[in-house]
Design a protein around this motif. Structure first.
Motif, PDB file in Angstrom:
ATOM      1  N   ASN A 115     -21.155  25.065 -32.554  1.00  0.00           N
ATOM      2  CA  ASN A 115     -20.369  23.842 -32.402  1.00  0.00           C
ATOM      3  C   ASN A 115     -19.680  23.754 -31.050  1.00  0.00           C
ATOM      4  N   ALA A 116     -20.142  24.546 -30.075  1.00  0.00           N
ATOM      5  CA  ALA A 116     -19.486  24.608 -28.768  1.00  0.00           C
ATOM      6  C   ALA A 116     -19.454  23.245 -28.085  1.00  0.00           C
ATOM      7  N   GLU A 117     -20.490  22.435 -28.300  1.00  0.00           N
ATOM      8  CA  GLU A 117     -20.536  21.112 -27.667  1.00  0.00           C
ATOM      9  C   GLU A 117     -20.414  19.989 -28.697  1.00  0.00           C
ATOM     10  N   GLY A 118     -19.794  20.304 -29.825  1.00  0.00           N
ATOM     11  CA  GLY A 118     -19.598  19.305 -30.862  1.00  0.00           C
ATOM     12  C   GLY A 118     -20.423  19.593 -32.096  1.00  0.00           C
ATOM     13  N   VAL A 119     -20.010  18.995 -33.194  1.00  0.00           N
ATOM     14  CA  VAL A 119     -20.707  19.201 -34.463  1.00  0.00           C
ATOM     15  C   VAL A 119     -22.040  18.467 -34.440  1.00  0.00           C
ATOM     16  N   PRO A 120     -23.126  19.130 -34.853  1.00  0.00           N
ATOM     17  CA  PRO A 120     -24.446  18.480 -34.843  1.00  0.00           C
ATOM     18  C   PRO A 120     -24.456  17.185 -35.670  1.00  0.00           C
ATOM     19  N   ASP A 121     -25.137  16.192 -35.153  1.00  0.00           N
ATOM     20  CA  ASP A 121     -25.221  14.895 -35.831  1.00  0.00           C
ATOM     21  C   ASP A 121     -26.365  14.931 -36.837  1.00  0.00           C
ATOM     22  N   LEU A 122     -26.106  15.569 -37.980  1.00  0.00           N
ATOM     23  CA  LEU A 122     -27.098  15.728 -39.032  1.00  0.00           C
ATOM     24  C   LEU A 122     -26.485  15.338 -40.368  1.00  0.00           C
ATOM     25  N   ALA A 123     -27.343  15.101 -41.340  1.00  0.00           N
ATOM     26  CA  ALA A 123     -26.881  14.796 -42.700  1.00  0.00           C
ATOM     27  C   ALA A 123     -27.930  15.298 -43.674  1.00  0.00           C
ATOM     28  N   PRO A 124     -27.521  15.671 -44.876  1.00  0.00           N
ATOM     29  CA  PRO A 124     -28.502  16.080 -45.885  1.00  0.00           C
ATOM     30  C   PRO A 124     -29.570  15.000 -46.076  1.00  0.00           C
ATOM     31  N   GLY A 125     -30.818  15.445 -46.131  1.00  0.00           N
ATOM     32  CA  GLY A 125     -31.937  14.529 -46.262  1.00  0.00           C
ATOM     33  C   GLY A 125     -32.586  14.172 -44.941  1.00  0.00           C
ATOM     34  N   SER A 126     -31.937  14.525 -43.828  1.00  0.00           N
ATOM     35  CA  SER A 126     -32.486  14.199 -42.506  1.00  0.00           C
ATOM     36  C   SER A 126     -33.744  14.998 -42.220  1.00  0.00           C
ATOM     37  N   PRO A 127     -34.806  14.340 -41.745  1.00  0.00           N
ATOM     38  CA  PRO A 127     -35.987  15.076 -41.297  1.00  0.00           C
ATOM     39  C   PRO A 127     -35.735  15.611 -39.887  1.00  0.00           C
ATOM     40  N   ILE A 128     -36.111  16.851 -39.639  1.00  0.00           N
ATOM     41  CA  ILE A 128     -35.923  17.456 -38.326  1.00  0.00           C
ATOM     42  C   ILE A 128     -37.171  18.272 -37.978  1.00  0.00           C
ATOM     43  N   ARG A 129     -37.229  18.660 -36.747  1.00  0.00           N
ATOM     44  CA  ARG A 129     -38.267  19.568 -36.274  1.00  0.00           C
ATOM     45  C   ARG A 129     -37.560  20.844 -35.852  1.00  0.00           C
ATOM     46  N   ILE A 130     -38.071  22.006 -36.246  1.00  0.00           N
ATOM     47  CA  ILE A 130     -37.439  23.262 -35.867  1.00  0.00           C
ATOM     48  C   ILE A 130     -38.465  24.170 -35.194  1.00  0.00           C
TER      49      ILE A 130
END
Length: 376
Positions: free
Chosen positions: A348-363
């Motif tokens: 969280n050094a540059e802020g809280v990630p803009d994510l939410a449960p159910g979000s599709p992401i690539r890892i």
């Protein structure tokens, strides 16, 4: 890990130059059938801080008690500074001991507790006073010398116990879960205190704990025990970054576990098919060639979300299942490769990630951060 440090490997009887304590072919059973410690061969260097780490019943405390003289090996021998000590009485081993319950004499003051081991050794009064004063200064308790244990906090009592173990200048200090009774903040403070004291003194410390972070914080090396066997003996960095088997990877810190079958392997890399859901490139540590099952181990902090295409050879579609804010980082649990229990630690050094449960992401992650270990 060197060959001599692998589980069950027999060390040379003479050890190596600088070895101060030697466990040689040690076995221990209490009932004549079940081995609590199995063929232990372990060398401890002079001046080293070595931690015996493992879950309850793994053999770590039994090993410490055999070194202290409170338990006798069923087989093998223990050497201290070149002397066989199997049959030597505990009080003749010149070992300081610190217990979890402090074991202070409640009717004695702090300075009387410290003086006791010196009086037993029949030291001159002037020497006793000098050594007690030095020990009190070492643990910063000079102002508490006239108090009894009941008048001290838990942390202060633990400092007295540590000072009593050090006061007669032993060459070896044994500590059995000494910080287990303290709260988290005080425990962390005492870890640093003990580490600093060790660094000031020419003393060897053997420390027993089941707390992984404690072992990593304080130790020069850590011996990870499980089922009576040392699974890996290494520096804290090597244990965390380069675990040798699935047990160590899971026990030290947190690690994602992916099970699969090796589809191809060369000297530096293997490809593992994870349950038919995708191929993962990894470093073959305990992978046994194509067609064999393996467990992949990957630290949560080594995973990146939405990486630039081509940066990582391991890239997969995933879905956020849960987010937990933990101050310095956010813990994300995601579904990927057929499992919904894959964890990512997002700073969280540059802020809280803009994510939410159910979000599709690539890892994605690097092959060198993923280790193909034994099936578990």
């Amino acid at each position: 890990m060197s060959t001599s440090e692998r589980p069950g490997n027999r060390r040379g009887l003479a050890g190596k130059p600088g070895d101060f304590v030697e466990f040689i072919d040690i076995q221990k059973t209490y009932d004549g059938e079940t081995l609590v410690v199995k063929n232990l061969n372990l060398s401890i260097r002079h001046g080293e801080f070595l931690t015996l780490l493992g879950p309850s019943g793994s053999g770590k405390t039994t090993s410490l008690m055999m070194l202290a003289g409170f338990e006798v090996p069923t087989q093998g021998r223990i050497e201290l500074d070149g002397r066989r000590i199997n049959d030597m009485a505990p009080h003749k081993r010149d070992i300081g001991m610190v217990f979890q319950n402090y074991a202070l004499f409640p009717h004695m003051t702090v300075e009387e507790n410290l003086a006791f081991p010196l009086q037993v050794r029949r030291m001159p009064r002037a020497d006793i006073e000098q050594k007690v004063e030095r020990a009190l200064e070492m643990v910063q308790l000079s102002q508490m010398r006239k108090r009894r244990p009941a008048q001290l906090s838990g942390g202060q009592q633990q400092r007295v116990a540590l000072a009593r173990a050090l006061v007669f200048d032993p060459k070896l200090i044994l500590m059995d879960e000494p910080l287990g009774a303290l709260d988290k903040q005080l425990r962390e403070h005492m870890q640093i205190e003990i580490k600093h004291i060790h660094q000031k003194l020419d003393v060897t410390v053997v420390y027993v704990t089941h707390d992984q972070s404690e072992a990593l914080t304080m130790s020069d090396r850590v011996a990870v025990f499980n089922d009576g066997v040392v699974q890996q003996l290494a520096t804290p960095t090597d244990l965390y970054e380069r675990p040798e088997n699935a047990f160590v990877a899971q026990f030290i810190g947190e690690s994602n576990k992916l099970r699969g079958v090796v589809s191809s392997q060369n000297g530096k890399e293997c490809i593992v098919n994870v349950n038919g859901h995708g191929d993962v490139r990894a470093v073959p540590i305990r992978a046994n060639g194509p067609g064999n099952k393996t467990t992949l181990s990957l630290r949560p902090e080594r995973v990146r979300i939405n990486p630039t295409d081509g940066v990582f050879t391991n890239q997969f579609d995933a879905q956020v299942e849960e987010l937990i804010y933990l101050g310095d980082h956010t813990r994300a649990r995601v579904s990927v490769l057929g499992t919904d229990d894959f964890v990512i630690k997002l700073p969280n050094a540059e802020g809280v990630p803009d994510l939410a449960p159910g979000s599709p992401i690539r890892i994605g992650w690097k092959p060198e951060d993923c280790r193909a270990l034994d099936w578990s």
